[in-house]
Design a protein around this motif. Structure first.
Motif, PDB file in Angstrom:
ATOM      1  N   VAL A 256       0.826  -1.204   0.000  1.00 31.48           N
ATOM      2  CA  VAL A 256       0.000   0.000   0.000  1.00 31.48           C
ATOM      3  C   VAL A 256       0.862   1.256   0.000  1.00 31.48           C
ATOM      4  O   VAL A 256       0.597   2.207  -0.750  1.00 31.48           O
ATOM      5  CB  VAL A 256      -0.955  -0.010   1.209  1.00 31.48           C
ATOM      6  CG1 VAL A 256      -1.577   1.370   1.425  1.00 31.48           C
ATOM      7  CG2 VAL A 256      -2.046  -1.048   0.999  1.00 31.48           C
ATOM      8  N   SER A 280      -4.739  -4.848  -0.334  1.00 30.67           N
ATOM      9  CA  SER A 280      -5.247  -3.470  -0.333  1.00 30.67           C
ATOM     10  C   SER A 280      -5.550  -2.929   1.062  1.00 30.67           C
ATOM     11  O   SER A 280      -5.942  -1.763   1.184  1.00 30.67           O
ATOM     12  CB  SER A 280      -6.519  -3.392  -1.181  1.00 30.67           C
ATOM     13  OG  SER A 280      -7.618  -4.030  -0.530  1.00 30.67           O
ATOM     14  N   ALA A 283      -5.447   0.876   2.380  1.00 28.46           N
ATOM     15  CA  ALA A 283      -5.251   1.798   1.257  1.00 28.46           C
ATOM     16  C   ALA A 283      -6.046   3.091   1.439  1.00 28.46           C
ATOM     17  O   ALA A 283      -5.529   4.191   1.187  1.00 28.46           O
ATOM     18  CB  ALA A 283      -5.633   1.114  -0.054  1.00 28.46           C
TER      19      ALA A 283
END
Length: 384
Positions: A256, A280, A283
């Motif tokens: 990230v 992710s 993020a």
């Protein structure tokens, strides 16, 4: 109309070609033949047929209600088989392992696992040899290409007559002792193209995306390559940049931060995509900390529980979804068909759904759709 490449290196056998054409007909016909995308159709001033792209995406938003395997076993399923799963421990692999265990136990088989470090081929080879020493009837592995198994290891399996069922690898040449499992090139390429059509439609034909890709896992590269190829062919004003990250960066939780630093240096990106939702996490807070939280849409391949929760809260934009437990059932399906002597084993393309804010509210985590998939497989296997 151009059909997907179904050469042996990607389709893994003529039997798969026959089913592949049927399974992927929707995305091929909608995205290539009848839509007019890339054939001069005018959807806006740029010449991008946004409406046709939206039509492709909408087809994949429908609920998953049936497995794609339809053929019954040619012989009764054998009893008392011993299956070993070689696991990297990655979250998606653990879910595939869980589905494989459910399906094996439904057949009355014993099931156990051996583990290895995903980034360390030596541990992988040791795990495969350890599995073989337990005298299994078959071994299943997901996500690591046969080139990492070692030629000596493959020879041991071949000499022992033990099939090594390989899923989540693209491309795969399924020659003995290898048997093609599920999640090969076909599903990755079809899903990548489908997601590209969503991106084209959502951005009204003007999107700019950064796609984070772990190319060391070949199936992930196949998805991203198909996505980028579809966008390049059908949306000239759009642009896609690929940020390659390593397995070491995953282990050090740097995925990230690498992506956000890239977007910070070029704030014109409107989309941040990941080739697996598990990379992710964090993020959105990182983008907000960089002052980009309201400017960048997040999504990509392979929905997980966290991404589904964020979409239900109205944040993440879109993810493709495949039920990993159903992929596990598919790997056992490939295994049992080989064990009953079906030499032209046809692992199926698991059903894929596009999940957006529109339909996320109707789903439950973990993503296990079709809900009756195991019962459907049991009927094909003749198991009550």
């Amino acid at each position: 109309m151009v059909l997907p490449d179904t050469s042996p290196s990607t389709a893994q056998g003529s039997g798969r070609q026959r089913r592949l054409i049927g399974v992927l007909s929707a995305v091929v016909l909608l995205a290539g033949c009848g839509s007019g995308i890339g054939q001069g159709a005018i959807g806006d001033a740029s010449g991008v047929d946004v409406a046709a792209a939206q039509k492709v995406a909408d087809q994949y938003k429908k609920p998953l209600t049936a497995i794609t395997q339809t053929e019954k076993l040619s012989k009764p399923a054998p009893k008392g088989k011993r299956i070993i799963f070689a696991s990297s421990g990655l979250p998606a692999t653990q879910l595939i392992e869980g589905g494989s265990r459910e399906a094996a136990e439904a057949l009355g088989w014993s099931f156990e696992s051996v583990t290895y470090e995903n980034a360390n081929p030596a541990t992988l080879q040791a795990a495969l040899r350890s599995a073989l020493s337990k005298k299994p009837d078959a071994v299943i592995i997901a996500g690591n290409a046969p080139a990492t198994y070692g030629q000596d290891t493959l020879k041991l399996y071949k000499d022992a007559g033990v099939p090594l069922v390989v899923g989540s690898v693209c491309p795969l040449q399924a020659t003995a002792p290898l048997v093609a499992g599920v999640l090969g090139c076909e599903v990755e390429e079809a899903a990548g193209k489908m997601f590209a059509n969503w991106f084209i439609a959502d951005s009204k034909g003007h999107g700019k995306a950064l796609f984070v890709n772990v190319k060391a896992i070949p199936s992930l590269a196949a998805f991203v390559n198909a996505f980028k190829g579809e966008v390049d062919a059908k949306c000239k004003p759009c642009s896609v940049d690929v940020l390659e990250v390593t397995l070491a960066q995953i282990g050090e939780n740097q995925v990230v931060s690498s992506a956000v630093n890239k977007i910070r240096s070029n704030p014109s990106y409107g989309y941040l995509f990941f080739d697996n939702a598990q990379w992710s996490k964090g993020a959105l807070p990182a983008l907000k900390a960089a002052g980009l939280g309201d400017k960048v849409k997040i999504g990509g391949r392979s929905l997980d529980e966290g991404a589904l929760g964020l979409m239900q809260q109205g944040t993440d934009a879109a993810w493709t979804a495949i039920a990993y437990n159903v992929a596990g059932y598919g790997n056992i399906d490939a295994t049992v068909r080989r064990l009953v002597g079906e030499t032209d084993v046809e692992p199926v393309v698991p059903p894929v759904q596009l999940v957006t804010k529109d339909n996320a509210k109707d789903l439950h985590a973990p993503f296990r759709y079709p809900a009756d998939a195991l019962d459907a497989y049991k009927k094909l296997w003749g198991v009550s």
